[in-house]
Every structure is written in structure tokens, then in C-alpha cells.
Design a protein around this motif. Structure first.
Motif, PDB file in Angstrom:
ATOM      1  N   ARG A 143       0.830  -1.204   0.000  1.00  0.00           N
ATOM      2  CA  ARG A 143       0.000   0.000   0.000  1.00  0.00           C
ATOM      3  C   ARG A 143       0.871   1.264   0.000  1.00  0.00           C
ATOM      4  NH1 ARG A 143      -3.885   0.518   4.942  1.00  0.00           N
ATOM      5  NH2 ARG A 143      -1.842   0.457   5.885  1.00  0.00           N
ATOM      6  N   GLU A 144       1.918   1.283   0.821  1.00  0.00           N
ATOM      7  CA  GLU A 144       2.827   2.434   0.879  1.00  0.00           C
ATOM      8  C   GLU A 144       3.560   2.612  -0.444  1.00  0.00           C
ATOM      9  OE1 GLU A 144       3.100   4.731   3.288  1.00  0.00           O
ATOM     10  OE2 GLU A 144       1.463   3.661   4.240  1.00  0.00           O
ATOM     11  N   LEU A 145       3.960   1.514  -1.030  1.00  0.00           N
ATOM     12  CA  LEU A 145       4.680   1.591  -2.291  1.00  0.00           C
ATOM     13  C   LEU A 145       3.780   2.112  -3.406  1.00  0.00           C
ATOM     14  CD1 LEU A 145       7.468   1.046  -3.405  1.00  0.00           C
ATOM     15  CD2 LEU A 145       6.751  -1.259  -3.933  1.00  0.00           C
TER      16      LEU A 145
ATOM     17  N   ASN B 235       2.010   6.606  -7.054  1.00  0.00           N
ATOM     18  CA  ASN B 235       0.984   7.551  -7.506  1.00  0.00           C
ATOM     19  C   ASN B 235       1.370   9.000  -7.254  1.00  0.00           C
ATOM     20  OD1 ASN B 235      -0.712   5.526  -8.435  1.00  0.00           O
ATOM     21  ND2 ASN B 235      -1.777   5.354  -6.490  1.00  0.00           N
ATOM     22  N   LYS B 236       2.063   9.260  -6.150  1.00  0.00           N
ATOM     23  CA  LYS B 236       2.412  10.634  -5.765  1.00  0.00           C
ATOM     24  C   LYS B 236       3.854  11.008  -6.092  1.00  0.00           C
ATOM     25  CE  LYS B 236      -1.064  10.542  -2.208  1.00  0.00           C
ATOM     26  NZ  LYS B 236      -1.407  10.642  -0.805  1.00  0.00           N
ATOM     27  N   LYS B 237       4.572  10.068  -6.721  1.00  0.00           N
ATOM     28  CA  LYS B 237       5.981  10.277  -7.097  1.00  0.00           C
ATOM     29  C   LYS B 237       6.822  10.701  -5.884  1.00  0.00           C
ATOM     30  CE  LYS B 237       5.032  11.427 -11.938  1.00  0.00           C
ATOM     31  NZ  LYS B 237       4.038  10.451 -12.056  1.00  0.00           N
ATOM     32  N   GLN B 238       6.651   9.972  -4.795  1.00  0.00           N
ATOM     33  CA  GLN B 238       7.377  10.257  -3.558  1.00  0.00           C
ATOM     34  C   GLN B 238       8.569   9.315  -3.411  1.00  0.00           C
ATOM     35  OE1 GLN B 238       4.079   9.618  -0.891  1.00  0.00           O
ATOM     36  NE2 GLN B 238       3.755  11.811  -0.653  1.00  0.00           N
ATOM     37  N   PRO B 239       9.660   9.807  -2.859  1.00  0.00           N
ATOM     38  CA  PRO B 239      10.819   8.940  -2.632  1.00  0.00           C
ATOM     39  C   PRO B 239      10.547   7.916  -1.529  1.00  0.00           C
ATOM     40  CG  PRO B 239      11.267  11.190  -1.891  1.00  0.00           C
ATOM     41  CD  PRO B 239       9.909  11.192  -2.499  1.00  0.00           C
ATOM     42  N   VAL B 240      11.182   6.752  -1.671  1.00  0.00           N
ATOM     43  CA  VAL B 240      11.047   5.692  -0.685  1.00  0.00           C
ATOM     44  C   VAL B 240      12.424   5.157  -0.307  1.00  0.00           C
ATOM     45  CG1 VAL B 240       8.756   4.934  -1.453  1.00  0.00           C
ATOM     46  CG2 VAL B 240      10.787   3.879  -2.430  1.00  0.00           C
TER      47      VAL B 240
ATOM     48  N   VAL C 242       9.247  -0.943   3.579  1.00  0.00           N
ATOM     49  CA  VAL C 242       9.250   0.254   2.743  1.00  0.00           C
ATOM     50  C   VAL C 242       8.894   1.459   3.610  1.00  0.00           C
ATOM     51  CG1 VAL C 242       8.131   1.461   0.825  1.00  0.00           C
ATOM     52  CG2 VAL C 242       8.604  -0.987   0.644  1.00  0.00           C
ATOM     53  N   SER C 243       9.706   2.505   3.524  1.00  0.00           N
ATOM     54  CA  SER C 243       9.417   3.782   4.191  1.00  0.00           C
ATOM     55  C   SER C 243       9.221   4.827   3.111  1.00  0.00           C
ATOM     56  CB  SER C 243      10.576   4.216   5.090  1.00  0.00           C
ATOM     57  OG  SER C 243      10.775   3.276   6.120  1.00  0.00           O
ATOM     58  N   ARG C 244       8.186   5.637   3.265  1.00  0.00           N
ATOM     59  CA  ARG C 244       7.861   6.659   2.276  1.00  0.00           C
ATOM     60  C   ARG C 244       8.141   8.029   2.876  1.00  0.00           C
ATOM     61  NH1 ARG C 244       2.101   8.425   0.694  1.00  0.00           N
ATOM     62  NH2 ARG C 244       1.567   7.152   2.467  1.00  0.00           N
ATOM     63  N   LEU C 245       8.790   8.909   2.105  1.00  0.00           N
ATOM     64  CA  LEU C 245       9.077  10.266   2.554  1.00  0.00           C
ATOM     65  C   LEU C 245       7.973  11.176   2.060  1.00  0.00           C
ATOM     66  CD1 LEU C 245      10.986  12.278   3.896  1.00  0.00           C
ATOM     67  CD2 LEU C 245      12.129  12.518   1.702  1.00  0.00           C
ATOM     68  N   ILE C 246       7.283  11.827   2.985  1.00  0.00           N
ATOM     69  CA  ILE C 246       6.174  12.714   2.655  1.00  0.00           C
ATOM     70  C   ILE C 246       6.620  14.144   2.926  1.00  0.00           C
ATOM     71  CG2 ILE C 246       3.783  13.318   3.151  1.00  0.00           C
ATOM     72  CD1 ILE C 246       3.462  10.435   4.210  1.00  0.00           C
ATOM     73  N   GLN C 247       6.587  14.977   1.896  1.00  0.00           N
ATOM     74  CA  GLN C 247       6.965  16.373   2.050  1.00  0.00           C
ATOM     75  C   GLN C 247       5.702  17.208   2.233  1.00  0.00           C
ATOM     76  OE1 GLN C 247       9.244  17.246  -1.433  1.00  0.00           O
ATOM     77  NE2 GLN C 247      11.000  16.079  -0.723  1.00  0.00           N
ATOM     78  N   PHE C 248       5.694  18.022   3.269  1.00  0.00           N
ATOM     79  CA  PHE C 248       4.551  18.879   3.548  1.00  0.00           C
ATOM     80  C   PHE C 248       4.757  20.244   2.921  1.00  0.00           C
ATOM     81  CE2 PHE C 248       4.238  15.810   6.989  1.00  0.00           C
ATOM     82  CZ  PHE C 248       2.899  15.478   6.909  1.00  0.00           C
ATOM     83  N   GLN C 249       3.725  20.744   2.281  1.00  0.00           N
ATOM     84  CA  GLN C 249       3.743  22.083   1.708  1.00  0.00           C
ATOM     85  C   GLN C 249       2.976  22.996   2.654  1.00  0.00           C
ATOM     86  OE1 GLN C 249       5.298  22.824  -1.146  1.00  0.00           O
ATOM     87  NE2 GLN C 249       5.898  20.711  -1.486  1.00  0.00           N
TER      88      GLN C 249
END
Length: 71
Positions: free
Chosen positions: A4-6, A11-16, A56-63
């Protein structure tokens, strides 16, 4: 559970960060996920077997939201 995280990262083009069962760690932006995960890294593209992935760890950037009262 990491599927699910991957998929969200794809979908959001986030680094993992992906930790493999042998302890190796890979970082990049995932592009596909089937039996293998296509991971775009700084030095090229690698295909990682899904069966070898442990975590898997997902990096989420906050705007920050803009304050409408400050212009």
C-alpha cells in the motif's frame, strides 16, 4: 502491508527507502510494482524482486499553506 505504501509513493511520485531481506537498503522513486519494483535512483534504474522486500518507508513532504491574511 508495504504494498500500500509503495503504491501510494508511485501515484504521488514520492521517494522511498526499501530495506531488503539481506539487509541492503535502496533509496529512490518507485515507478512500477508487479513481481518486481522499478526504482529510479541517482545512479540509474534497478529492478528489485518484490519477494526480497522486507520494509518500505515513504518520505512525505509537507507544503505549508499560505495565510490569506498575509500578502
Amino acid at each position: 502491508m508495504w504494498h500500500r505504501e509503495l503504491k501510494a509513493a508511485i501515484n504521488k511520485k514520492q521517494p522511498v527507502t526499501i530495506r531488503l531481506k539481506d539487509g541492503e537498503v535502496r533509496q529512490g522513486i518507485p515507478e512500477q510494482c508487479t513481481d518486481y519494483v522499478k526504482l529510479r535512483m541517482d545512479n540509474g534504474v534497478v529492478w528489485i524482486p518484490a519477494a526480497e522486500i522486507e520494509h518500505v518507508s515513504r518520505l512525505i513532504q509537507f507544503q505549508p499553506k499560505k495565510d490569506p491574511s498575509s500578502t
